[in-house]
Design a protein around this motif. Structure first.
Motif, PDB file in Angstrom:
ATOM      1  N   LEU A  11     -89.890 -56.635 -27.196  1.00  0.00           N
ATOM      2  CA  LEU A  11     -89.406 -55.321 -28.084  1.00  0.00           C
ATOM      3  C   LEU A  11     -89.632 -55.551 -29.726  1.00  0.00           C
ATOM      4  O   LEU A  11     -89.098 -56.660 -30.187  1.00  0.00           O
ATOM      5  CB  LEU A  11     -88.197 -54.739 -27.701  1.00  0.00           C
ATOM      6  CG  LEU A  11     -88.237 -53.995 -26.092  1.00  0.00           C
ATOM      7  CD1 LEU A  11     -86.735 -53.561 -25.918  1.00  0.00           C
ATOM      8  CD2 LEU A  11     -89.227 -52.990 -25.851  1.00  0.00           C
ATOM      9  N   PRO A  12     -89.946 -54.459 -30.209  1.00  0.00           N
ATOM     10  CA  PRO A  12     -89.988 -54.778 -31.723  1.00  0.00           C
ATOM     11  C   PRO A  12     -88.671 -54.804 -32.601  1.00  0.00           C
ATOM     12  O   PRO A  12     -87.861 -53.755 -32.422  1.00  0.00           O
ATOM     13  CB  PRO A  12     -91.071 -53.713 -32.344  1.00  0.00           C
ATOM     14  CG  PRO A  12     -90.762 -52.625 -31.283  1.00  0.00           C
ATOM     15  CD  PRO A  12     -90.294 -53.252 -30.139  1.00  0.00           C
ATOM     16  N   ALA A  18     -90.484 -59.966 -30.848  1.00  0.00           N
ATOM     17  CA  ALA A  18     -91.558 -59.231 -31.794  1.00  0.00           C
ATOM     18  C   ALA A  18     -90.927 -58.515 -33.033  1.00  0.00           C
ATOM     19  O   ALA A  18     -89.909 -57.983 -32.856  1.00  0.00           O
ATOM     20  CB  ALA A  18     -92.212 -58.320 -30.855  1.00  0.00           C
ATOM     21  N   ARG A  19     -91.723 -58.539 -34.011  1.00  0.00           N
ATOM     22  CA  ARG A  19     -91.000 -58.193 -35.489  1.00  0.00           C
ATOM     23  C   ARG A  19     -91.244 -56.864 -35.838  1.00  0.00           C
ATOM     24  O   ARG A  19     -90.999 -56.075 -36.520  1.00  0.00           O
ATOM     25  CB  ARG A  19     -91.444 -59.123 -36.493  1.00  0.00           C
ATOM     26  CG  ARG A  19     -93.094 -59.132 -36.786  1.00  0.00           C
ATOM     27  CD  ARG A  19     -93.399 -59.934 -38.010  1.00  0.00           C
ATOM     28  NE  ARG A  19     -94.725 -60.101 -38.011  1.00  0.00           N
ATOM     29  CZ  ARG A  19     -95.508 -61.043 -37.371  1.00  0.00           C
ATOM     30  NH1 ARG A  19     -95.123 -61.670 -36.670  1.00  0.00           N
ATOM     31  NH2 ARG A  19     -96.922 -61.024 -37.764  1.00  0.00           N
ATOM     32  N   ASP A  20     -92.433 -56.189 -35.092  1.00  0.00           N
ATOM     33  CA  ASP A  20     -92.982 -54.762 -35.204  1.00  0.00           C
ATOM     34  C   ASP A  20     -93.816 -54.433 -34.034  1.00  0.00           C
ATOM     35  O   ASP A  20     -94.161 -55.187 -33.301  1.00  0.00           O
ATOM     36  CB  ASP A  20     -93.584 -54.818 -36.653  1.00  0.00           C
ATOM     37  CG  ASP A  20     -95.069 -55.632 -36.648  1.00  0.00           C
ATOM     38  OD1 ASP A  20     -95.434 -56.185 -35.550  1.00  0.00           O
ATOM     39  OD2 ASP A  20     -95.373 -56.227 -37.935  1.00  0.00           O
ATOM     40  N   THR A  42     -86.474 -58.108 -22.393  1.00  0.00           N
ATOM     41  CA  THR A  42     -85.031 -58.730 -22.273  1.00  0.00           C
ATOM     42  C   THR A  42     -84.466 -59.217 -23.644  1.00  0.00           C
ATOM     43  O   THR A  42     -84.431 -60.414 -23.901  1.00  0.00           O
ATOM     44  CB  THR A  42     -85.032 -59.684 -21.105  1.00  0.00           C
ATOM     45  OG1 THR A  42     -85.827 -60.764 -21.649  1.00  0.00           O
ATOM     46  CG2 THR A  42     -85.024 -59.416 -19.680  1.00  0.00           C
ATOM     47  N   PRO A  43     -84.119 -58.186 -24.727  1.00  0.00           N
ATOM     48  CA  PRO A  43     -83.648 -58.775 -25.836  1.00  0.00           C
ATOM     49  C   PRO A  43     -82.394 -59.488 -26.018  1.00  0.00           C
ATOM     50  O   PRO A  43     -81.599 -59.259 -24.652  1.00  0.00           O
ATOM     51  CB  PRO A  43     -83.460 -57.635 -26.778  1.00  0.00           C
ATOM     52  CG  PRO A  43     -83.621 -56.484 -25.720  1.00  0.00           C
ATOM     53  CD  PRO A  43     -84.454 -56.862 -24.580  1.00  0.00           C
ATOM     54  N   HIS A  44     -82.137 -60.415 -26.756  1.00  0.00           N
ATOM     55  CA  HIS A  44     -80.739 -61.125 -26.471  1.00  0.00           C
ATOM     56  C   HIS A  44     -79.598 -59.800 -26.741  1.00  0.00           C
ATOM     57  O   HIS A  44     -79.930 -59.118 -27.515  1.00  0.00           O
ATOM     58  CB  HIS A  44     -80.743 -62.225 -27.540  1.00  0.00           C
ATOM     59  CG  HIS A  44     -81.749 -63.199 -27.476  1.00  0.00           C
ATOM     60  ND1 HIS A  44     -81.322 -64.146 -26.837  1.00  0.00           N
ATOM     61  CD2 HIS A  44     -82.658 -63.381 -28.229  1.00  0.00           C
ATOM     62  CE1 HIS A  44     -82.350 -65.096 -26.720  1.00  0.00           C
ATOM     63  NE2 HIS A  44     -83.366 -64.775 -27.657  1.00  0.00           N
ATOM     64  N   ARG A  59     -84.473 -46.794 -25.077  1.00  0.00           N
ATOM     65  CA  ARG A  59     -85.224 -45.948 -25.922  1.00  0.00           C
ATOM     66  C   ARG A  59     -86.421 -46.709 -26.311  1.00  0.00           C
ATOM     67  O   ARG A  59     -87.492 -46.315 -26.064  1.00  0.00           O
ATOM     68  CB  ARG A  59     -84.320 -45.247 -27.005  1.00  0.00           C
ATOM     69  CG  ARG A  59     -85.255 -44.475 -28.107  1.00  0.00           C
ATOM     70  CD  ARG A  59     -84.363 -44.181 -29.162  1.00  0.00           C
ATOM     71  NE  ARG A  59     -83.638 -45.356 -29.759  1.00  0.00           N
ATOM     72  CZ  ARG A  59     -84.147 -46.005 -30.679  1.00  0.00           C
ATOM     73  NH1 ARG A  59     -85.497 -46.121 -31.024  1.00  0.00           N
ATOM     74  NH2 ARG A  59     -83.235 -47.066 -31.200  1.00  0.00           N
ATOM     75  N   LEU A  60     -86.267 -48.083 -26.846  1.00  0.00           N
ATOM     76  CA  LEU A  60     -87.441 -48.489 -27.304  1.00  0.00           C
ATOM     77  C   LEU A  60     -88.403 -48.957 -25.970  1.00  0.00           C
ATOM     78  O   LEU A  60     -89.663 -48.944 -26.274  1.00  0.00           O
ATOM     79  CB  LEU A  60     -87.016 -49.886 -27.826  1.00  0.00           C
ATOM     80  CG  LEU A  60     -86.433 -49.791 -29.442  1.00  0.00           C
ATOM     81  CD1 LEU A  60     -85.826 -51.135 -29.725  1.00  0.00           C
ATOM     82  CD2 LEU A  60     -87.663 -49.507 -30.443  1.00  0.00           C
TER      83      LEU A  60
END
Length: 256
Positions: A11-12, A18-20, A42-44, A59-60
């Motif tokens: 996810l950005p 991912a940065r964008d 799975t973001p931290h 949402r993202l």
């Protein structure tokens, strides 16, 4: 054929993945090239640097799926989190601010610090299990404290945790020592599936297809299919069995 990646950071702008959006789409294409059909993004969270909230990740993820569909990629993404063990975790669960690997909240990715396993970890794992949450300990093969004392991981297995091994650890991206330890855990049954743990960082590329190819050569296709099935069971909230045994004790000359 279904191939599930239960752990990736694509996810950005939400953590060190991912940065964008352009990078997210690049990683989505890499996932598809690796044969991935379903991915839990799975973001931290709760790791001292990143604190993500359930509603934002959902949402993202919905926005990401729309972009994936528009690009015609055969990939479904689902919202999740990589949760750092933290004293604030019970409060976050009570506030419904944690995402799990499955809709029923049965499986949760649980991360330890890279060089430590906090002393309260066993008690917190017990509390999670009492709430019907099965922790999936992520990438223990890269945790220096567990590498020095594998019995620590065995303790969590005895409690009822599952273990996910990073594909690129097994393929050697993190060096020979990590690769060897990953193989030892696999041989002892102390793992239930691979995940990419993909980031847009050096040494953090998708390596799922390479890892499963290697697993088939070294341990047979039966284990490959079992590990792929375990990933499907995790995302569906179905039972996952681990038939593990302790690692052999190190032998030291001169001791009896």
């Amino acid at each position: 054929m279904v191939l599930v990646d239960i752990h990736c950071h694509i996810l950005p702008g939400i953590d060190d993945g991912a940065r964008d959006w352009m990078t997210s789409m690049k990683l989505a294409r890499e996932a598809v090239q690796n044969g991935v059909t379903h991915a839990i993004v799975t973001p931290h969270t709760l790791n001292g640097k990143y604190l993500n909230h359930k509603k934002d990740v959902i949402r993202l993820t919905e926005n990401f799926q729309e972009m994936i569909d528009e690009a015609g990629l055969p990939l479904q993404v689902f919202p999740g989190m990589e949760v750092r063990i933290n004293g604030k975790l019970p409060e976050a669960i009570d506030n419904d601010d944690i995402l799990f690997c499955d809709e029923d909240g049965k499986y949760m990715l649980l991360e330890f610090p890279s060089n430590d396993v906090p002393t309260y970890s066993s008690n917190m794992v017990y509390e999670l299990l009492q709430e019907g949450i099965t922790p999936i300990i992520v990438h223990p093969e890269r945790n220096t404290k567990i590498m020095d004392d594998p019995a620590i991981l065995q303790g969590f297995l005895e409690q009822g945790c599952l273990v996910q091994i990073t594909a690129s650890s097994y393929t050697g991206i993190f060096g020979k020592k990590v690769e060897k330890f990953a193989r030892q855990l696999i041989k002892a049954g102390q793992g239930c599936t691979f995940a990419s743990d993909a980031h847009d960082l050096p040494k953090r590329q998708y390596q799922l297809s390479e890892a499963y190819d290697k697993l088939g050569r070294e341990f047979g296709e039966k284990l490959v299919q079992a590990w792929k099935e375990n990933a499907k069971n995790i995302i569906n909230g179905d039972p996952v069995d681990m038939h593990w045994r302790p690692l052999k004790q190190r032998k030291f000359f001169g001791l009896f």
